[in-house]
Design a protein around this motif. Structure first.
Motif, short mmCIF file in Angstrom:
data_model
loop_
_atom_site.label_atom_id
_atom_site.label_comp_id
_atom_site.label_asym_id
_atom_site.label_seq_id
_atom_site.Cartn_x
_atom_site.Cartn_y
_atom_site.Cartn_z
N MET A 1 28.06 -83.35 8.01
CA MET A 1 29.23 -82.48 8.16
C MET A 1 29.75 -82.08 6.77
SD MET A 1 32.89 -83.20 10.09
CE MET A 1 32.15 -83.28 11.72
N ASP A 2 30.09 -80.82 6.62
CA ASP A 2 30.67 -80.31 5.38
C ASP A 2 31.95 -81.10 5.07
OD1 ASP A 2 32.06 -78.74 3.46
OD2 ASP A 2 31.10 -76.91 4.18
N ASP A 3 32.06 -81.63 3.84
CA ASP A 3 33.24 -82.41 3.46
C ASP A 3 34.53 -81.62 3.62
OD1 ASP A 3 31.66 -84.58 2.84
OD2 ASP A 3 31.64 -84.17 0.68
N ARG A 4 34.43 -80.29 3.54
CA ARG A 4 35.63 -79.46 3.67
C ARG A 4 36.19 -79.50 5.08
NH1 ARG A 4 33.25 -74.03 1.07
NH2 ARG A 4 31.66 -74.60 2.60
N ILE A 5 35.35 -79.79 6.07
CA ILE A 5 35.84 -79.90 7.45
C ILE A 5 36.78 -81.10 7.57
CG2 ILE A 5 35.20 -80.20 9.87
CD1 ILE A 5 32.56 -78.80 9.24
N ARG A 6 36.37 -82.23 6.98
CA ARG A 6 37.24 -83.41 6.99
C ARG A 6 38.54 -83.11 6.22
NH1 ARG A 6 38.07 -88.75 9.13
NH2 ARG A 6 39.55 -89.73 7.70
N ALA A 7 38.44 -82.43 5.08
CA ALA A 7 39.64 -82.09 4.31
C ALA A 7 40.55 -81.17 5.12
CB ALA A 7 39.24 -81.44 2.99
N HIS A 8 39.97 -80.24 5.86
CA HIS A 8 40.73 -79.34 6.74
C HIS A 8 41.48 -80.17 7.78
CE1 HIS A 8 40.51 -75.42 9.39
NE2 HIS A 8 41.72 -75.91 9.31
N ALA A 9 40.78 -81.12 8.41
CA ALA A 9 41.39 -81.95 9.44
C ALA A 9 42.54 -82.78 8.87
CB ALA A 9 40.34 -82.85 10.07
N GLU A 10 42.35 -83.36 7.70
CA GLU A 10 43.40 -84.17 7.10
C GLU A 10 44.61 -83.33 6.73
OE1 GLU A 10 41.28 -85.96 3.89
OE2 GLU A 10 40.66 -87.71 5.09
N THR A 11 44.38 -82.12 6.21
CA THR A 11 45.48 -81.22 5.89
C THR A 11 46.25 -80.86 7.15
OG1 THR A 11 44.27 -80.31 4.01
CG2 THR A 11 46.10 -79.00 4.86
N LEU A 12 45.54 -80.57 8.23
CA LEU A 12 46.18 -80.21 9.49
C LEU A 12 47.04 -81.34 10.03
CD1 LEU A 12 46.42 -78.27 11.96
CD2 LEU A 12 44.37 -79.39 12.87
N VAL A 13 46.50 -82.54 10.06
CA VAL A 13 47.21 -83.68 10.67
C VAL A 13 48.34 -84.18 9.78
CG1 VAL A 13 46.94 -86.07 11.44
CG2 VAL A 13 45.22 -84.36 12.07
N ASP A 14 48.07 -84.31 8.48
CA ASP A 14 49.03 -84.96 7.59
C ASP A 14 50.05 -83.99 6.99
OD1 ASP A 14 47.76 -87.39 8.03
OD2 ASP A 14 46.41 -87.14 6.34
N TRP A 15 49.58 -82.90 6.38
CA TRP A 15 50.51 -81.95 5.77
C TRP A 15 51.16 -81.05 6.80
CZ3 TRP A 15 53.26 -80.84 1.56
CH2 TRP A 15 53.80 -79.55 1.46
N SER A 16 50.35 -80.48 7.69
CA SER A 16 50.86 -79.45 8.60
C SER A 16 51.66 -80.04 9.76
CB SER A 16 49.72 -78.59 9.12
OG SER A 16 49.10 -77.86 8.08
N ALA A 17 51.04 -80.91 10.55
CA ALA A 17 51.69 -81.41 11.77
C ALA A 17 52.53 -82.65 11.53
CB ALA A 17 50.65 -81.68 12.84
N ARG A 18 52.32 -83.35 10.41
CA ARG A 18 53.07 -84.58 10.09
C ARG A 18 53.00 -85.58 11.24
NH1 ARG A 18 56.03 -83.36 5.20
NH2 ARG A 18 54.91 -81.55 4.39
N VAL A 19 51.78 -85.82 11.72
CA VAL A 19 51.58 -86.71 12.86
C VAL A 19 51.91 -88.15 12.48
CG1 VAL A 19 49.87 -87.64 14.47
CG2 VAL A 19 49.85 -85.20 13.89
N ASP A 20 52.65 -88.82 13.34
CA ASP A 20 53.02 -90.22 13.14
C ASP A 20 52.28 -91.12 14.12
OD1 ASP A 20 54.96 -89.84 11.10
OD2 ASP A 20 56.42 -89.19 12.59
N PRO A 21 52.15 -92.40 13.81
CA PRO A 21 51.55 -93.34 14.77
C PRO A 21 52.30 -93.30 16.10
CG PRO A 21 51.79 -94.38 12.62
CD PRO A 21 52.51 -93.07 12.53
N GLY A 22 51.55 -93.28 17.19
CA GLY A 22 52.14 -93.25 18.52
C GLY A 22 52.46 -91.88 19.05
N ASP A 23 52.34 -90.83 18.23
CA ASP A 23 52.58 -89.47 18.71
C ASP A 23 51.57 -89.10 19.79
OD1 ASP A 23 54.77 -88.93 17.15
OD2 ASP A 23 53.71 -87.68 15.69
#
Length: 365
Positions: A1-23
């Motif tokens: 898998m392209d490393d940029r896909i993982r970076a995209h996913a991390e940006t989406l979850v952490d920076w964009s959606a600010r997902v917390d444990p239990g959400d």
């Protein structure tokens, strides 16, 4: 898998959606967004969130709408799903950008009305939309698949904190302003904005921003007077729209035309009374987006453009307790701020020829 896909996913979850444990996270996955969905699922699992994935297919939507008699019941089960969710993530990336082109406009309108409460429930979550680069999107953009992937990740994997700081300056200008005037080729329109709040759309719910990529500052005009020509081609509900022109009087569209897609534009304006009024003025500031791609998620954020949305205004731009323009649609139309253009707030030119006054190369004359 392209490393940029993982970076995209991390940006989406952490920076964009600010997902917390239990959400509780609802993840909508388009037909060809599988690789990004796998990466997002892994990140959500690592963050301790709860995942429910759903399948989103334009071809499936087309089949349903064309077979239906048009008498749509409210989608109560889907609304209940979003009522219980903390976060909604939408991963675009379908197989055919024109899959719903032959669905009649009146059927689209009835379906949109029936789903109004679903949209409200979904938008009450910490929702974020993004897109996985696919061959169909590359083809729609007129780009090779490899070049399109590079384009997407250049737009998505930005230094969002730095861009947020830059956009904060424009946000303050609009918040303090009473009137915006846009002058460009075929465009001279005045938009009152007094009392409205501008949003620093830095690709994160922490900024009331819900798109990745983002990179725009937007507000909700109180009205509009003048003419606008939208010279960035887009596809609206499966139909190509080219060189659309709208004339506004007292906030409402009184004349319209288009070089292509005029019937689809007429259908949009016919959706309801609010569809003839503006819900948004947006100013693109993402310089990682360097060209139109016939995908509004990217094109409306392109630096050197402005966009106006027909239909629904976002609550984030409105004073507490005040209702903005209401509609079943929110459709962005885009125009370039090229040579000879001016973006003026309360008589002061803040952008000329697509260059902001704080950027190198700004001509203040």
């Amino acid at each position: 898998m392209d490393d940029r896909i993982r970076a995209h996913a991390e940006t989406l979850v952490d920076w964009s959606a600010r997902v917390d444990p239990g959400d509780d996270v609802v993840l909508r996955v388009a037909e060809d967004a599988h690789d990004l969905a796998v990466a997002v699922a892994a990140v959500l699992g690592d963050r301790g969130a709860n995942l429910l994935a759903t399948y989103g297919s334009d071809e499936m939507t087309r089949a349903y709408l064309r077979a239906h008699d048009g008498d749509f019941a409210p989608a109560e089960a889907e609304r209940a799903l979003y009522d219980r969710a903390d976060v909604y993530l939408s991963l675009g990336g379908g197989r055919n950008t024109a899959a719903t082109a032959d669905v009649p406009g009146d059927v689209r309108g009835e379906h949109a009305h029936a789903r109004a409460e679903v949209r409200e429930a979904r938008m009450a979550t910490d929702w974020v939309s993004t897109v996985h680069p696919t061959r169909s999107l590359a083809q729609a953009a007129g780009m090779s698949y490899a070049a399109y992937r590079d384009f997407v990740y250049d737009a998505v994997l930005r230094d969002w904190e730095s861009l947020a700081a830059e956009m904060a300056g424009l946000t303050e200008i609009l918040d303090d302003g009473d009137e915006v005037r846009i002058v460009a080729d075929g465009t001279d329109v005045t938009l009152p904005i007094e009392g409205r709040t501008a949003v620093n759309s830095a690709a994160s719910v922490a900024y009331d921003s819900h798109n990745l990529p983002s990179g725009e500052v937007f507000t909700a005009p109180v009205g509009a007077d003048g003419e606008v020509t939208f010279d960035v081609p887009i596809t609206v509900q499966g139909t190509a729209l080219r060189d659309a022109s709208l004339v506004f009087e007292s906030g409402e569209v009184v004349e319209f035309s288009a070089a292509a897609g005029e019937a689809a534009l007429a259908d949009l304006l016919d959706t309801d009374d609010g569809a003839k009024r503006l819900g948004e003025l947006g100013i693109g500031m993402n310089r990682g987006i360097t060209r139109p791609t016939d995908n509004v998620l990217f094109d409306e954020k392109m630096a050197g453009t402005v966009h106006l949305a027909l239909g629904r205004a976002y609550d984030a731009c409105l004073p507490d307790g005040q209702a903005g323009n209401g509609s079943a649609i929110h459709v962005d139309l885009i125009t370039r701020m090229g040579e000879g253009s001016r973006l003026v707030v309360d008589g002061a030119t803040i952008q000329r020829d697509g260059v902001f006054r704080w950027e190198e190369g700004f001509d203040g004359q």
